[in-house]
Motif scaffolding. Sequence first.
Motif, PDB file in Angstrom:
ATOM      1  N   ASP A 156      -8.575  -3.097   5.505  1.00  0.00           N
ATOM      2  CA  ASP A 156      -7.370  -3.860   5.817  1.00  0.00           C
ATOM      3  C   ASP A 156      -7.714  -5.234   6.406  1.00  0.00           C
ATOM      4  O   ASP A 156      -6.821  -5.956   6.855  1.00  0.00           O
ATOM      5  CB  ASP A 156      -6.458  -3.078   6.762  1.00  0.00           C
ATOM      6  CG  ASP A 156      -7.127  -2.746   8.087  1.00  0.00           C
ATOM      7  OD1 ASP A 156      -8.362  -2.782   8.158  1.00  0.00           O
ATOM      8  OD2 ASP A 156      -6.397  -2.451   9.051  1.00  0.00           O
ATOM      9  N   ALA A 212      -1.157  -0.170   5.761  1.00  0.00           N
ATOM     10  CA  ALA A 212      -2.434  -0.654   5.219  1.00  0.00           C
ATOM     11  C   ALA A 212      -3.606   0.058   5.887  1.00  0.00           C
ATOM     12  O   ALA A 212      -4.596   0.402   5.227  1.00  0.00           O
ATOM     13  CB  ALA A 212      -2.540  -2.159   5.398  1.00  0.00           C
ATOM     14  N   ARG A 213      -3.495   0.296   7.196  1.00  0.00           N
ATOM     15  CA  ARG A 213      -4.566   1.012   7.900  1.00  0.00           C
ATOM     16  C   ARG A 213      -4.674   2.443   7.393  1.00  0.00           C
ATOM     17  O   ARG A 213      -5.779   2.984   7.255  1.00  0.00           O
ATOM     18  CB  ARG A 213      -4.306   0.995   9.411  1.00  0.00           C
ATOM     19  CG  ARG A 213      -4.584  -0.349  10.074  1.00  0.00           C
ATOM     20  CD  ARG A 213      -4.646  -0.219  11.585  1.00  0.00           C
ATOM     21  NE  ARG A 213      -3.362   0.171  12.153  1.00  0.00           N
ATOM     22  CZ  ARG A 213      -2.419  -0.692  12.525  1.00  0.00           C
ATOM     23  NH1 ARG A 213      -2.623  -1.998  12.369  1.00  0.00           N
ATOM     24  NH2 ARG A 213      -1.282  -0.265  13.044  1.00  0.00           N
ATOM     25  N   GLU A 231      -3.356  -5.250   1.987  1.00  0.00           N
ATOM     26  CA  GLU A 231      -2.389  -6.038   2.760  1.00  0.00           C
ATOM     27  C   GLU A 231      -1.010  -5.416   2.593  1.00  0.00           C
ATOM     28  O   GLU A 231      -0.641  -4.975   1.500  1.00  0.00           O
ATOM     29  CB  GLU A 231      -2.388  -7.478   2.241  1.00  0.00           C
ATOM     30  CG  GLU A 231      -1.482  -8.432   2.996  1.00  0.00           C
ATOM     31  CD  GLU A 231      -1.546  -9.842   2.427  1.00  0.00           C
ATOM     32  OE1 GLU A 231      -0.472 -10.411   2.150  1.00  0.00           O
ATOM     33  OE2 GLU A 231      -2.670 -10.358   2.231  1.00  0.00           O
ATOM     34  N   THR A 246       0.822  -1.216   0.000  1.00  0.00           N
ATOM     35  CA  THR A 246       0.000   0.000   0.000  1.00  0.00           C
ATOM     36  C   THR A 246       0.855   1.266   0.000  1.00  0.00           C
ATOM     37  O   THR A 246       0.670   2.170   0.805  1.00  0.00           O
ATOM     38  CB  THR A 246      -0.957  -0.004   1.212  1.00  0.00           C
ATOM     39  OG1 THR A 246      -0.204  -0.292   2.404  1.00  0.00           O
ATOM     40  CG2 THR A 246      -2.038  -1.053   1.027  1.00  0.00           C
ATOM     41  N   ALA A 282      -6.483   2.351   4.145  1.00  0.00           N
ATOM     42  CA  ALA A 282      -7.907   2.099   4.381  1.00  0.00           C
ATOM     43  C   ALA A 282      -8.604   3.371   4.859  1.00  0.00           C
ATOM     44  O   ALA A 282      -9.728   3.678   4.435  1.00  0.00           O
ATOM     45  CB  ALA A 282      -8.079   0.982   5.409  1.00  0.00           C
TER      46      ALA A 282
END
Length: 361
Positions: A48, A37-38, A30, A9, A41
Amino acid sequence: MRTALVIGTGLIGTSAALALAQRGVVVHLEDHDPGQARTAAALGAGTDEAPDGPVDLAVVAAPPAHVAAVLADAMRRGVARGYLDVASVKGGPRRELEALGLDLSAYIGSHPMSGREKSGPLAATGDLFEGRPWVLTPTRDTDTEVLNLALELVSHCRAVPVVMDADAHDRAVALVSHMPHLVSSLVAARLENAEEAAVRLCGQGIRDVTRIAASDPRMWIDILSANPGPVADLLTDVSADLEETVRALRALQSSDEAKRRDGVDGIEDVLRRGNAGQVRVPGKHGAAPRVYEVVAVLIDDQPGQLARIFADAGRAGVNIEDVRIEHATGQQAGLVQLMVEPKSAAVLAAALKERGWAIRQ
């Protein structure tokens, strides 16, 4: 395509995820760094959380040196029906996957020809690939369904699909991306210890040449490590041209008239070859390059100035084909260069002058 898994990401992965999510695809994210990743998101690129089962397409957005390992892991886990990577080098990763004995019918290599000097999910944008070439490198083994999924991804990202052989792609990007980046860095490196008085004279020319030198060195080490041969071959040719150019410049210092003429011929040759190469660079929307006329406008560095110019150009019925801005040294002002069709230049200049803009002749 209803579901996708983006593995990695950073800038490219998050930008692709944003484009897919904006078009209704359920995107799972992922990354080896869960925090990244968070972040993706939180930007709206997807979730995630791991998918419940295989997704339609897995998009691997890892550095070239790690692409094969990440793809192999994803394939062995069976996370998707089709697999695609977006690394800037294509031949090496595929050969690594073949050496691992994997079934590559579900895999296709790809490379979106777009990016930014900044990296990471916070630099991502859902329109990063819009109108840009997106190279696909299928082989005879590539399943038709996987090729169609890749084409659907490119369509969702509003990019332009270009099909190439993997090794031909690597030679091409060495020429149009990797080698120019190193040359830009070499020019920018001359500024590191230059006198401040000299650096303050920097104008748009040096900004244009050194812009891409601002990119993350770690990312570029990964890229260049995956494609060193073609880049080295090109730099060997550049080195030969530099030696000839230096010889010609030294000849211009000579008191011998014949040597000076030889020097002029040498410099003229490299400049003319540069002209011939530059005109081959595609123009707007990838079409043949066009010759535009410049209308130069002096502006103050104040909010809304550019918007006013564009609005006034629109009222005059003139389309701005391209724009450049030169910032004045030590002043809160700049010069906006508006590129327009030659037949529109006089109309635009007159209209802007009538509305109070200062036109630079």
